[in-house]
Enzyme design. Structure first.
Site, short mmCIF file in Angstrom:
data_model
loop_
_atom_site.label_atom_id
_atom_site.label_comp_id
_atom_site.label_asym_id
_atom_site.label_seq_id
_atom_site.Cartn_x
_atom_site.Cartn_y
_atom_site.Cartn_z
N GLU A 52 9.74 1.79 10.76
CA GLU A 52 10.77 2.81 10.55
C GLU A 52 10.06 4.14 10.60
OE1 GLU A 52 12.44 5.56 9.42
OE2 GLU A 52 12.90 4.82 7.40
N GLU A 103 10.42 15.97 15.00
CA GLU A 103 10.78 15.83 13.59
C GLU A 103 9.99 16.84 12.76
OE1 GLU A 103 9.47 12.31 11.26
OE2 GLU A 103 11.58 12.09 10.76
N GLY A 147 6.83 5.41 8.15
CA GLY A 147 5.97 6.58 8.19
C GLY A 147 6.04 7.24 9.55
N LYS A 175 0.88 -1.17 0.00
CA LYS A 175 0.00 0.00 0.00
C LYS A 175 0.92 1.22 0.00
CE LYS A 175 -1.84 3.01 1.90
NZ LYS A 175 -1.70 4.44 1.54
N GLU A 230 2.89 8.16 14.93
CA GLU A 230 1.48 8.02 15.31
C GLU A 230 0.86 6.81 14.60
OE1 GLU A 230 2.93 10.85 14.14
OE2 GLU A 230 3.14 11.71 16.14
N CYS A 255 13.70 10.38 6.44
CA CYS A 255 13.66 9.86 7.81
C CYS A 255 14.99 10.07 8.50
CB CYS A 255 13.29 8.38 7.79
SG CYS A 255 14.16 7.45 6.53
P1 NAI Z 1 1.74 8.74 7.65
O1 NAI Z 1 2.40 7.89 8.67
O2 NAI Z 1 0.32 9.13 7.88
O3 NAI Z 1 1.80 8.03 6.20
C1 NAI Z 1 2.70 6.99 5.85
C2 NAI Z 1 1.95 5.84 5.21
O4 NAI Z 1 1.02 5.29 6.15
C3 NAI Z 1 1.10 6.22 3.97
O5 NAI Z 1 1.13 5.17 3.05
C4 NAI Z 1 -0.29 6.36 4.55
O6 NAI Z 1 -1.31 6.14 3.61
C5 NAI Z 1 -0.29 5.26 5.60
N1 NAI Z 1 -1.27 5.45 6.67
C6 NAI Z 1 -1.75 6.63 7.18
N2 NAI Z 1 -2.65 6.39 8.14
C7 NAI Z 1 -2.76 5.04 8.25
C8 NAI Z 1 -3.55 4.17 9.07
N3 NAI Z 1 -4.42 4.65 9.96
N4 NAI Z 1 -3.40 2.83 8.92
C9 NAI Z 1 -2.52 2.34 8.03
N5 NAI Z 1 -1.76 3.10 7.21
C10 NAI Z 1 -1.89 4.43 7.32
O7 NAI Z 1 2.64 10.04 7.47
P2 NAI Z 1 2.18 11.47 6.89
O8 NAI Z 1 0.88 11.85 7.51
O9 NAI Z 1 2.27 11.41 5.43
O10 NAI Z 1 3.34 12.42 7.43
C11 NAI Z 1 3.29 12.99 8.75
C12 NAI Z 1 4.66 13.05 9.37
O11 NAI Z 1 5.16 11.73 9.55
C13 NAI Z 1 5.73 13.73 8.54
O12 NAI Z 1 5.72 15.11 8.70
C14 NAI Z 1 6.98 13.11 9.09
O13 NAI Z 1 7.39 13.74 10.27
C15 NAI Z 1 6.56 11.69 9.40
N6 NAI Z 1 6.92 10.77 8.29
C16 NAI Z 1 8.07 10.03 8.40
C17 NAI Z 1 8.48 9.24 7.34
C18 NAI Z 1 9.72 8.44 7.40
O14 NAI Z 1 10.39 8.27 6.40
N7 NAI Z 1 10.05 7.86 8.53
C19 NAI Z 1 7.75 9.20 6.08
C20 NAI Z 1 6.53 9.97 6.08
C21 NAI Z 1 6.16 10.74 7.15
#
Ligand code: NAI
Ligand code: MG
Length: 484
Positions: free
Chosen positions: A256, A386, A234, A181, A237, A290
């Site tokens: 991660e 972050e 991601g 996904k 949270e 990240c």
């Molecule tokens: P996110 O964690 O919401 O999104 C990452 C992935 O998780 C996407 O594919 C999204 O569709 C999926 N996702 C979102 N909610 C979900 C749920 N309830 N159940 C299962 N999958 C779900 O991150 P977002 O909102 O795009 O970014 C927010 C912050 O997170 C960023 O500002 C950053 O600080 C951090 N982040 C860190 C990343 C990393 O590389 N470690 C990558 C992206 C975001």
């Protein structure tokens, strides 16, 4: 603005090697961060699409053509996919740049790394083997590494193609059947790589891709009782939600979740070498990495010199559309731009310098001028949270003990670097870092497919990259034969 040479996909999921629209028929816009305008559509999938993808993966794993392949044959398929990604690298890079907004040079580097994941794990597929343990005299004990079965993969938008390679390649190399996904904000290269996998000859169901929102498609995948392991990259949270669902299903997970990674600059450091790296480690990919080096810890004796060097460099950086000259593109979305601007407005520390936004960049794009702050209080929000944007905070320190305490003084623990010519100090500080990777006199955000990577505490757990990922995507079975 960069243009893509690839045809834009129809809104569809890849399930059992067939492209299928969402069962509900729903689709959603794909927006380019370069101008803020929609330019494609993807399937807005629901639980029924995830069900179909998991069923296809299960069939592939249990009795399907995928399950009949030897490790060498799986490896060959991965290598074939690597070649196809290389052959199409320029067009893929253009698509990635338009979809994610990243500078075209970054996107090109990403495609090289993506191909490299499939090459590395293709080569490794038939080189992962078990062990024999000396035990009782009349027994033979074998350790077998077996695939989990169906693996779920939820990846973010910051490096869509690279994350695909990093998460999926080791899962396939070890014989799992995967359901991916990708992120709703940027997933077009993931879909294209899915098409290349079909062309490369992967049997139906080995690799399935379901697009859509996190709260619907992502949540359905993470709670699905038909998956045997889940890998997530991601936000912390959502990481908590993924781990909670994994617990309910009694399965393992790799998380991660980003970081607040420090670069520690001692008085004896080679500043000529360190300064450009301090900048690129937080500017790369707009700081949406990240492993971004988002904290510079600087010893008092060189603090003024480092601040002066950072000031000059940050003032010279302009955010711009993602063409050949760009070093800093737009951020992924209006939401991310607002989040980063919020951190900048409320930094609570002196502004050392702010870069600019190049005149003539498209109005609707999500551009943010880079910023460097300091001296920052190590306990302040800007130094603890972050930001995920082109924002560096500079923190002074007196001695080695204080540097170590500040470096380890966040909830995160992903990457660290230490800049010093003192060999003993290099060893001491590297060993004292509470994180997954340490660089001495350098910094590696991304890259390094061979190098195990992952975090501690709020940065997550489990290891990706290198042979470590092959271990995470397998489960160990001990077989004891009594031969008398
Ligand atoms: P996110 O964690 O919401 O999104 C990452 C992935 O998780 C996407 O594919 C999204 O569709 C999926 N996702 C979102 N909610 C979900 C749920 N309830 N159940 C299962 N999958 C779900 O991150 P977002 O909102 O795009 O970014 C927010 C912050 O997170 C960023 O500002 C950053 O600080 C951090 N982040 C860190 C990343 C990393 O590389 N470690 C990558 C992206 C975001
Ligand atoms: Mg989110």
């Amino acid at each position: 603005m960069t243009r893509t040479d690839l045809p834009l996909p129809e809104p569809a999921n890849l399930i059992g090697n067939v492209w299928q629209p969402a069962v509900s028929g729903a689709s959603m816009d794909v927006i380019s961060p370069i101008d803020g305008l929609p330019f494609a559509r993807i399937a807005d999938s629901g639980p029924e699409d995830v069900d179909a993808a998991v069923a296809a993966a299960r069939a592939a794993f249990e009795g399907g053509d995928w399950s009949r392949l030897s490790a060498a044959e799986r490896g060959r398929l991965l290598l074939r996919l690597a070649r196809r990604i290389e052959d199409e690298a320029e067009a893929l890079a253009r698509l990635e740049s338009r979809d994610n907004g990243k500078p075209i040079r970054q996107a090109r580097a990403d495609m090289a790394v993506t191909a490299r994941y499939f090459e590395y794990y293709g080569g490794a597929a038939d080189k992962l083997h078990g062990e024999i343990i000396p035990f009782l005299k009349d027994c033979n004990v074998e350790l077998h590494r077996e695939p989990h079965g169906v693996t779920g993969h939820i990846i973010p938008w910051n490096y869509p193609a690279q994350m695909f390679g990093r998460s999926v390649a080791p899962a396939l190399a070890t014989g799992n059947a995967a359901v991916l996904k990708p992120a709703e904000e940027a997933c077009l290269t993931a879909l294209r790589i899915g098409a290349l996998a079909v062309e490369a000859g992967f049997p139906p169901g080995a690799l399935n891709i379901v697009t859509g929102r996190g709260e619907t498609a992502g949540a359905a995948l993470s709670r699905h009782p038909g998956i045997d392991f889940i890998s997530f990259t991601g936000s912390p949270e959502v990481g908590v939600l993924i781990q909670t669902e994994a617990a309910r299903n009694f399965i393992g997970c790799t998380l991660e979740l980003g970081g607040k990674s420090p670069q520690i600059v001692f008085d004896d450091a080679d500043l000529e070498a360190a300064l450009p790296v301090l900048v690129t480690a937080v500017i790369q990919n707009g700081g949406q990495t990240c492993s971004a080096g988002s904290r510079a810890l600087v010893q008092r004796g060189v603090f003024d010199a480092v601040v002066a060097g950072l000031k000059a460099r940050f003032e010279a950086i302009e955010a711009s559309d993602s063409g050949e000259e760009a070093v800093l593109g737009p951020l992924i979305s209006a939401r991310q731009k607002a989040r980063v601007e919020g951190y900048i407005a409320n930094a609570g520390a002196p502004l050392i310098a702010r870069g600019g936004i190049r005149a003539g960049t498209p109005d609707g794009g999500f551009y943010v001028a880079p910023a460097v702050f300091g001296p920052c209080d190590p306990g302040s929000r800007i130094a603890q949270e972050e930001v995920f944007g082109p924002v560096l905070c500079v923190i002074p320190f007196e001695d080695e003990a204080e540097a170590i305490a500040i470096a380890n003084g966040t909830e995160y623990g992903l990457v660290a670097s230490v800049w010093t010519r003192d060999g003993a100090r290099q060893q001491r500080v590297a060993k004292a870092m509470r994180c997954g990777q340490v660089f001495v006199n350098g910094y590696g955000a991304g890259g390094g497919v061979e190098l195990p990577f992952g975090g501690r505490r709020k940065s997550g757990h489990g290891r990706e990259k290198g042979f470590a990922a092959l271990h995470d995507f397998t489960t160990l079975k001990t077989i004891v034969t009594t031969h008398g």
